[in-house]
Every structure is written in C-alpha cells, then in structure tokens.
Scaffold this motif. Structure first.
Motif, PDB file in Angstrom:
ATOM      1  N   ALA A  11      10.611  -8.915  22.466  1.00 20.38           N
ATOM      2  CA  ALA A  11       9.265  -8.454  22.797  1.00 20.38           C
ATOM      3  C   ALA A  11       9.038  -7.000  22.410  1.00 20.38           C
ATOM      4  CB  ALA A  11       9.013  -8.638  24.296  1.00 20.38           C
ATOM      5  N   ASP A  12      10.093  -6.202  22.362  1.00 18.63           N
ATOM      6  CA  ASP A  12       9.920  -4.806  21.981  1.00 18.63           C
ATOM      7  C   ASP A  12      10.474  -4.518  20.581  1.00 18.63           C
ATOM      8  OD1 ASP A  12      12.590  -5.034  22.497  1.00 18.63           O
ATOM      9  OD2 ASP A  12      12.721  -3.315  23.856  1.00 18.63           O
ATOM     10  N   GLY A  13      10.789  -5.582  19.839  1.00 17.20           N
ATOM     11  CA  GLY A  13      11.312  -5.412  18.488  1.00 17.20           C
ATOM     12  C   GLY A  13      10.248  -4.966  17.500  1.00 17.20           C
ATOM     13  N   VAL A  14      10.665  -4.657  16.302  1.00 20.53           N
ATOM     14  CA  VAL A  14       9.759  -4.175  15.264  1.00 20.53           C
ATOM     15  C   VAL A  14       9.920  -5.021  14.004  1.00 20.53           C
ATOM     16  CG1 VAL A  14       9.718  -1.789  16.076  1.00 20.53           C
ATOM     17  CG2 VAL A  14      11.494  -2.508  14.459  1.00 20.53           C
ATOM     18  N   TYR A  15       8.903  -4.984  13.165  1.00 19.67           N
ATOM     19  CA  TYR A  15       9.042  -5.477  11.807  1.00 19.67           C
ATOM     20  C   TYR A  15       9.806  -4.416  11.011  1.00 19.67           C
ATOM     21  CZ  TYR A  15       5.454  -9.156  12.313  1.00 19.67           C
ATOM     22  OH  TYR A  15       4.734 -10.264  12.684  1.00 19.67           O
ATOM     23  N   THR A  16      10.752  -4.852  10.201  1.00 22.38           N
ATOM     24  CA  THR A  16      11.458  -3.920   9.327  1.00 22.38           C
ATOM     25  C   THR A  16      11.272  -4.360   7.884  1.00 22.38           C
ATOM     26  OG1 THR A  16      13.143  -3.337  10.959  1.00 22.38           O
ATOM     27  CG2 THR A  16      13.693  -2.955   8.654  1.00 22.38           C
ATOM     28  N   VAL A  17      10.654  -3.497   7.106  1.00 23.12           N
ATOM     29  CA  VAL A  17      10.518  -3.705   5.660  1.00 23.12           C
ATOM     30  C   VAL A  17      11.613  -2.884   5.009  1.00 23.12           C
ATOM     31  CG1 VAL A  17       9.053  -3.367   3.643  1.00 23.12           C
ATOM     32  CG2 VAL A  17       8.030  -4.035   5.836  1.00 23.12           C
ATOM     33  N   ALA A  18      12.469  -3.527   4.212  1.00 24.55           N
ATOM     34  CA  ALA A  18      13.601  -2.797   3.635  1.00 24.55           C
ATOM     35  C   ALA A  18      13.910  -3.295   2.240  1.00 24.55           C
ATOM     36  CB  ALA A  18      14.833  -2.944   4.520  1.00 24.55           C
ATOM     37  N   ILE A  19      14.283  -2.357   1.382  1.00 20.85           N
ATOM     38  CA  ILE A  19      14.809  -2.707   0.076  1.00 20.85           C
ATOM     39  C   ILE A  19      15.982  -1.797  -0.225  1.00 20.85           C
ATOM     40  CG2 ILE A  19      13.071  -1.242  -1.081  1.00 20.85           C
ATOM     41  CD1 ILE A  19      13.384  -3.182  -3.511  1.00 20.85           C
TER      42      ILE A  19
ATOM     43  N   ALA B 107       0.829  -1.210   0.000  1.00 19.94           N
ATOM     44  CA  ALA B 107       0.000   0.000   0.000  1.00 19.94           C
ATOM     45  C   ALA B 107       0.860   1.255   0.000  1.00 19.94           C
ATOM     46  CB  ALA B 107      -0.929  -0.008   1.213  1.00 19.94           C
ATOM     47  N   ARG B 108       2.033   1.176   0.576  1.00 20.00           N
ATOM     48  CA  ARG B 108       2.926   2.328   0.628  1.00 20.00           C
ATOM     49  C   ARG B 108       3.871   2.400  -0.559  1.00 20.00           C
ATOM     50  NH1 ARG B 108       4.066   5.389   5.780  1.00 20.00           N
ATOM     51  NH2 ARG B 108       2.153   5.122   6.987  1.00 20.00           N
ATOM     52  N   GLY B 109       3.665   1.531  -1.526  1.00 21.14           N
ATOM     53  CA  GLY B 109       4.420   1.615  -2.768  1.00 21.14           C
ATOM     54  C   GLY B 109       5.842   1.098  -2.711  1.00 21.14           C
ATOM     55  N   VAL B 110       6.158   0.216  -1.764  1.00 18.25           N
ATOM     56  CA  VAL B 110       7.488  -0.387  -1.727  1.00 18.25           C
ATOM     57  C   VAL B 110       7.595  -1.355  -2.903  1.00 18.25           C
ATOM     58  CG1 VAL B 110       9.134  -1.734  -0.386  1.00 18.25           C
ATOM     59  CG2 VAL B 110       7.550  -0.180   0.779  1.00 18.25           C
ATOM     60  N   VAL B 111       8.621  -1.195  -3.725  1.00 21.73           N
ATOM     61  CA  VAL B 111       8.733  -1.993  -4.946  1.00 21.73           C
ATOM     62  C   VAL B 111       9.115  -3.426  -4.592  1.00 21.73           C
ATOM     63  CG1 VAL B 111       9.358   0.022  -6.330  1.00 21.73           C
ATOM     64  CG2 VAL B 111      11.162  -1.376  -5.317  1.00 21.73           C
ATOM     65  N   PRO B 112       8.775  -4.413  -5.448  1.00 18.52           N
ATOM     66  CA  PRO B 112       9.159  -5.809  -5.189  1.00 18.52           C
ATOM     67  C   PRO B 112      10.666  -5.958  -5.048  1.00 18.52           C
ATOM     68  CG  PRO B 112       7.522  -5.685  -6.940  1.00 18.52           C
ATOM     69  CD  PRO B 112       7.941  -4.269  -6.665  1.00 18.52           C
ATOM     70  N   GLY B 113      11.044  -6.961  -4.251  1.00 18.64           N
ATOM     71  CA  GLY B 113      12.447  -7.188  -3.966  1.00 18.64           C
ATOM     72  C   GLY B 113      12.808  -6.858  -2.530  1.00 18.64           C
ATOM     73  N   TYR B 114      11.807  -6.408  -1.762  1.00 18.17           N
ATOM     74  CA  TYR B 114      12.060  -6.050  -0.367  1.00 18.17           C
ATOM     75  C   TYR B 114      12.056  -7.283   0.525  1.00 18.17           C
ATOM     76  CZ  TYR B 114       6.970  -6.480   0.191  1.00 18.17           C
ATOM     77  OH  TYR B 114       5.673  -6.947   0.200  1.00 18.17           O
TER      78      TYR B 114
END
Length: 454
Positions: free
Chosen positions: A309-317, A294-301
């Motif tokens: 317990a306090d960690g985060v998901y990280t989406v990165a490319i 939805a935020r337009g991150v291109v494929p390949g990420y």
C-alpha cells in the motif's frame, strides 16, 4: 641446518592452491559469461515467437495490454512491465503464479498473449544465476566472491612466477609451438596468462562489485547522493537492491544502496505496508509510461509495480550506455516523481564502475565489445585447461602433486607486501590465505617430524 622458505616457493604453492580452487569457477564463469554476452543475438534466435511482432497501427495502452494479460492469466500477480523497445517487439510482463515467476509476452497491437517463459529457468536466467551465485543463494555468492578474490591472487602470483629471469622471449612472450608435451602446455599457460592478465584482473574486479559481501561494502562506501534529495520524501527501510535478483537486473549498481521511497498518501494515512493494494486506487500504468517518456528515459526500461500500500512505481533502465541510466520512483497514488537519478548524479567511482560493468558485459561498444570479451573468455578457458593438463602430466600417482618447497631463491619482500595488501583488500581472501598458510605450515612440520625408517 635451518632453511628459510622463500617467497618464490610460497608464491608457487599459493598459485597451485589458488588454481585448484579457482579453475573450476573460471571455467564456469567463462562459459556462462559467453552465453550472457551474446544474449542480444541469442534471444531473438531462440524466442522469435515471443519477442517479435508485426508493426501495425497504434499500439494499445499499457493498461489495455495488462487487461488482456489478466484475462488470459487471471491468477497471475503482475510485478513488472517492460514496454516494447521498438515497433517490432512485444511487450513483456513479469508475474508470479503457482509459486513460479513467469515472463509473459503480449502483442502490443492486438493484446494477444504470445506465450510464457519461466523467468528463472530460461537459458539466460540460468547462465546469469550460475555466474553470480551458482543458483544456491548466499553461499554461492560468497563462493564466487572468494573465487574472484583468489583469481586476483592467481594473477599476481602467476605474474611473479612468469617474470623473466634471464631467459629469452620464447616461452615468455610467445609459446614455443615446436615444443611437445608438457613444455608446450606450460608455454600456452604462461603466455596466455601473461597477455590476458590485465583483462582478467579487469573482469575479476568489475565482477567483484556485484558480490554480496565485498561488493555491498564497496558500494556503501562510494555510492552517496545528496541528502537534500530525500528532504521531502518519506523513505522505507528497503534499499533499491531489493529490486534485483540473481536472474534479473532491474536497477543499476550505482543506486543499489539507495532507500526506496514510500507513496505519500499511504504514509500519511498510516496504511500498513503489507496491506494489499487496490489497483483502482493507483494511477494508471500508462500514466507512468507517459511520465517516463516525457522525462526522456530511453527505451529498454522496466516499470516495477508497487507490491504494498505504501510502495512506489519504479522506472529503471540499466542501459548499455551508462550515460542513459535512469531510476525514477513515482508515488502510486499521485504520480509525483519522488526521485529521479541519472548519470549526472553519480559520483566518479560509480561512473567508473558502471562503465566497467558495461564493458565487462560486452554492451558498451556493440559487437566489437562482445568480441573482445569473447576473446578474454577464450583466453581464460585456454589458460585454465592448459594448467589442468600441466598438473595432470606432472602429478605423482595418488597425490595432488603440491609443488615442493624449494629454498634456493631469495625472499621477495615486495611480493609478500602485495599478498598482504590483497588479503586486506579482500577479507574473505585474507582469511582463507591465512588458513591455507597455517595448514601448509602444519603439514610441513608434520612431514619434518616423521621418523625416517631404514
């Protein structure tokens, strides 16, 4: 009579010393660089059974793919998910099991596990780890940084030695191919060194930005983001660079020194950071994928899963076109986007470095970029091999053949200034340059002090 050592003589000796140290690294960097350069072509040829699938229907959700994987590998601790880049590619999970890190490939349509690959012992991972740190950690990183810095000294001193001093263009701008023996090898070394010098400097300097000492200091000096970005976001004491390793690249250079946020729920509830995470408490993996799309991150990420317990998901490319770079951190309980960093947020230096790195890796302009970098690697190999041949042909028996100190040329003050600047810009080089100069001076004094026997 007292003789004054000229800069030409010192440049000659520094070039020799630099070559002795740097050439093995240049050969290694060129060979491993060529392997990594053609990763997009080599991987599908070597692992078609892992990477390629038949497109059919609607793919399973990321969570369904994860469940199939966990049924096949119940002991595996999944740390990362790489969605398929297109309809004909598999999904990939990175997991640890029995002390090994594995790349696990899943058919996104059936959920079948296609196979596994050692994440640190496949061809590309080994090439990258050798290229970056010789597969020996911090010591290897420092040696590579020192070699790159001395590579700069090698280029600068080589250009000074190459500089025409009244001779014609033959042997300067083009090799005398009708020559034989050492003269031919000398021409090949000098001419390829000259034509490749600018590109070699580009490769060395862009590579230096990834080193653990100079590169980290350089990144810390130039990579800054608005403080307001973190006003309402609790952060940990870890940096995004912790997501990268010698074998894999997760986040871009421009964001390496950014703090990793923490998930607000755990932070507010006072959870201990090292506590295990109950998967049921998290938002679904598919929800993270949907937000990325939805935020337009291109494929390949990639999606790096929380490990605490306090960690985060990280989406990165770390995109081939750096204008498509993206780094998103999501709260693992609410899916709130805690940070979203793009090309528009990078400063001028970060944009220049990211573009330079993509050119360095041959990714920005497709095959043309790959072939250009291949040509650079081959030039480096030719220059390195020719220098070894020249040294071997002229070395005295039982000696390294260090060039003698000559005293017939004037001191080149500008050259000395350049060497001092290089030593200041690259502290490891400066310290080693000073050490070599002192040792060279001491050896010269010892030779002078030795009595002459009749």
């Amino acid at each position: 009579m007292t003789r004054t050592v000229s800069f030409y003589n010192l440049a000659w000796r520094w070039h020799f010393y630099a070559g002795l140290f740097v050439i093995p690294f240049m050969i290694l960097l060129s060979l491993t660089g060529i392997i990594y350069l053609f990763k997009p072509q080599l991987d599908p040829l070597m692992y078609p059974h892992l990477l390629q699938v038949e497109a059919r229907g609607t793919p399973l959700s990321a969570d369904a793919q994860l469940r199939h994987l966990q049924q096949a590998y119940p002991q595996a601790q999944v740390s990362q998910y790489l969605p398929p880049v297109d309809a004909h590619r598999s999904a990939q999970f990175v997991a640890s099991q029995d002390g090994r890190t594995l790349n696990l490939f899943v058919d996104p349509y059936s959920g079948q596990v296609l196979g596994s690959q050692d994440a640190e012992r496949n061809l590309q991972a080994i090439a990258r780890a050798l290229h970056g740190e010789l597969m020996i950690g911090t010591l290897g990183d420092r040696l590579m940084e020192l070699a790159a810095g001395w590579g700069v000294v090698l280029v600068v001193s080589g250009l000074y030695l190459w500089w025409p001093r009244g001779q014609g263009s033959a042997g300067v701008l083009w090799p005398r191919l009708n020559a034989r023996g050492r003269l031919l090898w000398r021409d090949l070394h000098a001419v390829t060194g000259f034509w490749g010098s600018a590109l070699l400097l580009f490769m060395l300097l862009t590579g230096m930005t990834w080193t653990g000492f100079w590169g980290e200091k350089f990144s810390g000096a130039w990579n800054h983001f608005p403080a307001a970005m973190w006003d309402a976001v609790p952060t940990s004491d870890q940096q995004a660079r912790s997501l990268n390793s010698a074998a894999t690249q997760t986040v871009a250079w421009a964001v390496e020194n950014m703090p990793l946020p923490v998930s607000a729920h755990a932070a507010h509830q006072g959870h201990v950071a090292a506590a295990p995470v109950a998967v049921a408490e998290r938002v679904s993996l598919q929800q993270v994928v949907d937000i990325a799309r939805a935020r337009g991150v291109v494929p390949g990420y990639s999606v790096t899963l929380p490990s605490t317990a306090d960690g985060v998901y990280t989406v990165a490319i770390f995109a081939d076109d750096p204008r498509n770079d993206a780094t998103l951190h999501l709260d693992q309980y609410s899916a709130a986007v805690l940070a979203d960093i793009r090309w528009a947020d990078y400063g001028g230096v970060a944009r220049a470095v990211e573009s330079g790195v993509m050119l360095h890796e041959g990714k920005m302009f497709g095959l043309a970029n790959q072939l250009l970098m291949l040509g650079v690697c081959l030039l480096i190999l030719l220059s390195s091999v020719s220098s070894l041949v020249i040294w071997w042909k002229r070395r005295p028996q039982g000696s390294l053949g260090v060039p003698p100190l000559r005293h017939d040329l004037a001191l080149w003050k500008g050259g000395v200034a350049i060497m001092l600047v290089l030593g200041a810009l690259f502290p490891l080089v400066g310290a080693s340059l000073l050490l070599i100069w002192v040792l060279d001076w001491l050896l010269a004094r010892l030779r002078v002090a030795q009595p002459v026997l009749d």
